[in-house]
Write a protein that holds these residues in place. Structure first.
Motif, PDB file in Angstrom:
ATOM      1  N   HIS A  24       0.853  -1.180   0.000  1.00 56.43           N
ATOM      2  CA  HIS A  24       0.000   0.000   0.000  1.00 56.43           C
ATOM      3  C   HIS A  24       0.904   1.251   0.000  1.00 56.43           C
ATOM      4  CE1 HIS A  24      -3.450  -2.589   0.517  1.00 56.43           C
ATOM      5  NE2 HIS A  24      -2.821  -3.187   1.510  1.00 56.43           N
ATOM      6  N   ASP A 286      -4.777  10.523   6.922  1.00 58.52           N
ATOM      7  CA  ASP A 286      -3.882   9.408   7.260  1.00 58.52           C
ATOM      8  C   ASP A 286      -2.420   9.812   7.341  1.00 58.52           C
ATOM      9  OD1 ASP A 286      -6.224   7.931   7.043  1.00 58.52           O
ATOM     10  OD2 ASP A 286      -5.834   7.379   4.953  1.00 58.52           O
ATOM     11  N   LYS A 291      -2.065   2.104   9.600  1.00 59.81           N
ATOM     12  CA  LYS A 291      -3.215   1.350   9.118  1.00 59.81           C
ATOM     13  C   LYS A 291      -3.042  -0.124   9.486  1.00 59.81           C
ATOM     14  CE  LYS A 291      -4.539   4.316   5.246  1.00 59.81           C
ATOM     15  NZ  LYS A 291      -4.843   4.383   3.791  1.00 59.81           N
ATOM     16  N   ARG A 292      -4.100  -0.892   9.320  1.00 54.95           N
ATOM     17  CA  ARG A 292      -4.027  -2.317   9.650  1.00 54.95           C
ATOM     18  C   ARG A 292      -2.947  -3.012   8.823  1.00 54.95           C
ATOM     19  NH1 ARG A 292      -7.418  -6.134  12.096  1.00 54.95           N
ATOM     20  NH2 ARG A 292      -7.064  -8.276  11.395  1.00 54.95           N
ATOM     21  N   ASP A 294      -0.200  -1.793   7.804  1.00 51.44           N
ATOM     22  CA  ASP A 294       1.100  -1.454   8.381  1.00 51.44           C
ATOM     23  C   ASP A 294       1.421  -2.373   9.561  1.00 51.44           C
ATOM     24  OD1 ASP A 294       0.845   0.646   6.612  1.00 51.44           O
ATOM     25  OD2 ASP A 294       0.315   2.103   8.145  1.00 51.44           O
ATOM     26  N   ASP A 321      -6.151   0.606  18.302  1.00 50.05           N
ATOM     27  CA  ASP A 321      -6.815   0.983  17.049  1.00 50.05           C
ATOM     28  C   ASP A 321      -8.016   1.886  17.332  1.00 50.05           C
ATOM     29  OD1 ASP A 321      -7.283   1.031  14.349  1.00 50.05           O
ATOM     30  OD2 ASP A 321      -8.323  -0.900  14.285  1.00 50.05           O
ATOM     31  N   ARG A 324     -10.229   7.799  14.062  1.00 50.14           N
ATOM     32  CA  ARG A 324     -10.686   8.272  12.749  1.00 50.14           C
ATOM     33  C   ARG A 324     -10.663   9.796  12.739  1.00 50.14           C
ATOM     34  NH1 ARG A 324     -13.686   4.526   9.586  1.00 50.14           N
ATOM     35  NH2 ARG A 324     -14.113   2.552  10.677  1.00 50.14           N
ATOM     36  N   SER A 328     -10.929   9.784   6.958  1.00 49.59           N
ATOM     37  CA  SER A 328     -10.341   8.461   7.177  1.00 49.59           C
ATOM     38  C   SER A 328     -11.175   7.382   6.485  1.00 49.59           C
ATOM     39  CB  SER A 328     -10.261   8.148   8.674  1.00 49.59           C
ATOM     40  OG  SER A 328      -9.331   8.965   9.326  1.00 49.59           O
ATOM     41  N   GLU A 330     -10.393   4.159   7.004  1.00 45.89           N
ATOM     42  CA  GLU A 330     -10.373   3.048   7.948  1.00 45.89           C
ATOM     43  C   GLU A 330      -9.802   3.563   9.264  1.00 45.89           C
ATOM     44  OE1 GLU A 330      -6.814   0.266   7.695  1.00 45.89           O
ATOM     45  OE2 GLU A 330      -7.025   0.867   5.579  1.00 45.89           O
ATOM     46  N   LEU A 332      -7.393   4.091  12.457  1.00 39.63           N
ATOM     47  CA  LEU A 332      -5.938   4.127  12.556  1.00 39.63           C
ATOM     48  C   LEU A 332      -5.478   3.693  13.941  1.00 39.63           C
ATOM     49  CD1 LEU A 332      -5.319   7.583  10.845  1.00 39.63           C
ATOM     50  CD2 LEU A 332      -5.006   5.333   9.809  1.00 39.63           C
TER      51      LEU A 332
END
Length: 678
Positions: A24, A286, A291-292, A294, A321, A324, A328, A330, A332
């Motif tokens: 990504h 972001d 992120k997931r 990562d 986690d 937002r 966003s 997703e 973070l």
């Protein structure tokens, strides 16, 4: 429950990992040449991280986005969210002193690298004289010095020292005066212009010291150092500094980038109205945070079995986690907490115990260096609507309110007459949002992002309305009845009964909540009465000396000391969470009942009718390492410790020091006089 496999001190990556990995927006250069820890926990030096081939999440594409914004920009994010590392990367990218060889080593393979080589990129990359400042200065004055004078002097000294190093680094000849940094900035800029250069000012943590003053309730110092006087640009150091940047921004060769936590100090300083805020810009949602993907990539570089990876990922999701921001796509993860976890995972295999129970995970997932100031919630509760906002957040209910725009501290604490209660709730929620206690949900409601944030709310929050006289009476004439009544009132009147039934509320959280509540009573916080002739001092003794915060019980330290005049009371607090108690009723299922309020009702039914003698006979679900099997055993232990500490009254310069053992058994509080119990 799956348990984490024991690991080697440092992972030896296979040849498959020796190439540059792209995932990504990721770019990692992690191979066998990695020097030092794989995960750079607590490090913000971009060049060092790249030189040592450590884990790095590539957010360099935002540099190009930043160039398309205004000349002066500001980004606000919660504490320890990766702001400083991004600011440091900007400094290296734009620095005219960065050599081509260094640039290729540091930025080669990153998203921004190709742009930097383009005709457009060559106009800015390595083209600026970069002045980097950090306003996380000391606000505690030396003995006998006036705080406002001390802070103003520290700020001037910091800017002077950095300007002096800056001039030396670039070989500039400029008249730099410590007493007048506005004049000095102008002279440095003139020197840069004389050689056809450009200036880029990067201010990291612009509001760090301002927040300390605000959260310490030192409003006089805050007003003097930050706000100053309306219409007088030189009436405060911060206002003067940003007014100078505003003037420099009128020159087309100047750029600036500022980071911080909240907008309130910026509004009070007034001089920063030339800066464009990226905080709520969707394109920058972001720029900080993991992120997931990562996190998954990071875990792939740790030697774990597949089911252990799944377990670790689940832990990180629950505890780190959920953040937002506007735009966003997703949720973070907090990056500093992730690196804390990953660093421990690699370096210390015993970090996760094989018999670790769910409630105890909080203790090992929490990084004290990434802690919200204990006064944030206290400040929020001082504001109109603040107690209600904190209570709603703590209960797990979404807050259906909008974030406030720009507002000032006085407006936050004392809104103008006629402003609606929705404005009060909005400002309180906004303060919690900027400090990471609230975030957006997928449906744009404000919610607590994760278990760490929830823990901190439980740790800090306790809104009480109890006369200060009750505290003084409990100290001057200490009895079991007075202290039990006082502690019960703090949690019952403070709407914290559900807190006592929450397995995520550990002993340290309860201790801090109790200490904070008593402290708030003495400062008039939470609508409590304040009688200025009473001087009540509250200490959390284990944290009295930051350099000695790992003292054992042999050092003579209890949990909380409350004192007024020459009299004091020591409270040795023990916490038994619901999951540690063996309940008789089969209706109480801690794991099944996810909603705390349902658990609280059922637990109150069983424990509420018991006498203290019956309560002391209640068995623990697990026998402790010291052999404690019942609630009574825990109470005896607390009393013995309290009695030993109370004997050391001379060390606290008190004429009289009384000790009590206090045990929280879910919703019940037992207070026992240590002298009578031993």
């Amino acid at each position: 429950m799956a348990f984490l496999q024991r690991m080697r001190c440092r992972p030896v990556l296979t040849s498959a990992h020796s190439v540059m990995l792209h995932r990504h927006h990721l770019s990692h250069r992690m191979n066998s040449s990695c020097t030092g820890p794989l995960f750079p926990y607590g490090k913000t030096d971009f060049a060092s991280i790249r030189e040592r081939n450590q884990f790095f999440v590539d957010n360099s594409r935002f540099i190009k986005e930043l160039e398309q914004q205004a000349e002066s920009n500001i980004l606000l994010r919660p504490p320890r969210f990766g702001k400083s590392l991004f600011a440091n990367m900007l400094a290296r990218y734009y620095d005219v002193n960065t050599t081509q060889e260094q640039f290729e080593r540091w930025f080669g393979g990153l998203d921004i690298f190709e742009h930097a080589k383009s005709a457009e990129g060559l106009k800015s990359a390595r083209q600026y004289h970069v002045l980097k400042l950090n306003f996380s200065i000391d606000v505690v004055p030396a003995h006998g010095q006036d705080r406002m004078t001390w802070i103003a002097g520290n700020l001037r000294a910091h800017i002077y020292a950095n300007l002096t190093r800056f001039a030396s680094k670039y070989g500039l000849s400029a008249d730099i005066r410590e007493a007048n940094f506005a004049y000095s900035l102008e002279k440095v800029t003139e020197a840069i212009h004389s050689r056809g250069g450009r200036l880029y000012v990067i201010v990291d943590e612009y509001d760090r010291f301002a927040n300390k003053l605000m959260l310490d309730a030192d409003l006089g110092a805050y007003e003097s150092i930050v706000a100053g006087k309306s219409g007088q640009a030189l009436s405060s150091p911060i206002r003067s500094f940003f007014e100078t940047l505003k003037m420099l921004a009128e020159d087309g060769t100047f750029r600036s980038y500022t980071t911080g936590i909240a907008p309130i100090a910026l509004a009070d300083a007034s001089g920063a109205n030339h800066m464009w805020s990226l905080t709520h810009e969707p394109d920058f949602a972001d720029v900080c945070g993991f992120k997931r993907a990562d996190v998954e990539t990071a875990l792939a570089h740790v030697d774990l079995r597949p089911h252990d990876v799944k377990f670790a990922l689940n832990l990180m999701e629950k505890y780190y986690d959920g953040y937002r921001f506007d735009g966003s796509t997703e949720p973070l993860y907090n990056p500093t907490l992730c690196l804390f976890f990953l660093d421990k995972l690699v370096e210390d295999p015993s970090y996760f115990l094989e018999e670790l129970q769910e409630p105890d995970i909080m203790d090992v997932m929490t990084d004290d260096n990434v802690n919200v100031s204990e006064n944030v919630v206290g400040l929020v509760q001082r504001a109109p609507g603040g107690c209600e906002a904190v209570l709603a957040a703590r209960s797990g209910e979404p807050l259906d309110t909008r974030l406030s725009g720009t507002y000032r501290l006085r407006q936050f604490l004392s809104p103008a007459e006629g402003e609606s209660s929705s404005t009060d709730a909005s400002q309180a929620a906004t303060m919690m949002y900027h400090h990471g206690l609230l975030t957006y949900s997928a449906t744009r409601k404000l919610v607590v992002p994760n278990l760490i944030a929830k823990h901190r709310l439980l740790h800090q929050a306790c809104s009480v309305r109890i006369p200060l006289r009750a505290v003084e009476e409990a100290v001057l004439h200490p009895t079991e009845r007075r202290w039990r009544r006082l502690i019960e009132d703090i949690f019952v009147l403070g709407n914290s009964v559900a807190t006592l039934c929450d397995n995520n509320c550990n002993e340290a959280a309860l201790q801090s909540a109790l200490c904070s509540a008593i402290g708030q009573l003495t400062r008039g916080i939470g609508n409590a009465s304040h009688e200025s002739e009473l001087k009540v001092k509250v200490k959390v003794l284990e944290n009295e000396n930051e350099n000695e915060n790992k003292k054992t019980s042999e050092d003579g330290y209890a949990d909380i000391l409350v004192q007024t005049g020459g009299s004091g009371v020591l409270l040795e607090l023990k916490r038994l969470r619901p999951q540690q108690i063996e309940f008789k009723s089969k209706r109480i299922n801690i794991r099944r009942d996810k909603e705390v309020r349902f658990v609280a009702e059922k637990i109150s039914e069983e424990l509420g009718g018991m006498s203290e003698e019956e309560l002391c006979e209640v068995k623990l679900r697990y026998v402790s390492k010291s052999g404690m099997r019942t609630v009574g055993d825990v109470l005896d232990s607390a009393c013995k410790q309290a009695a030993k500490y109370a004997a050391l009254k001379e060390s606290h310069r008190l004429d009289r020091l009384h000790g009590f053992g206090v045990v929280s058994v879910a919703t019940r509080i037992i207070v026992r006089d240590a002298e009578l119990n031993v």
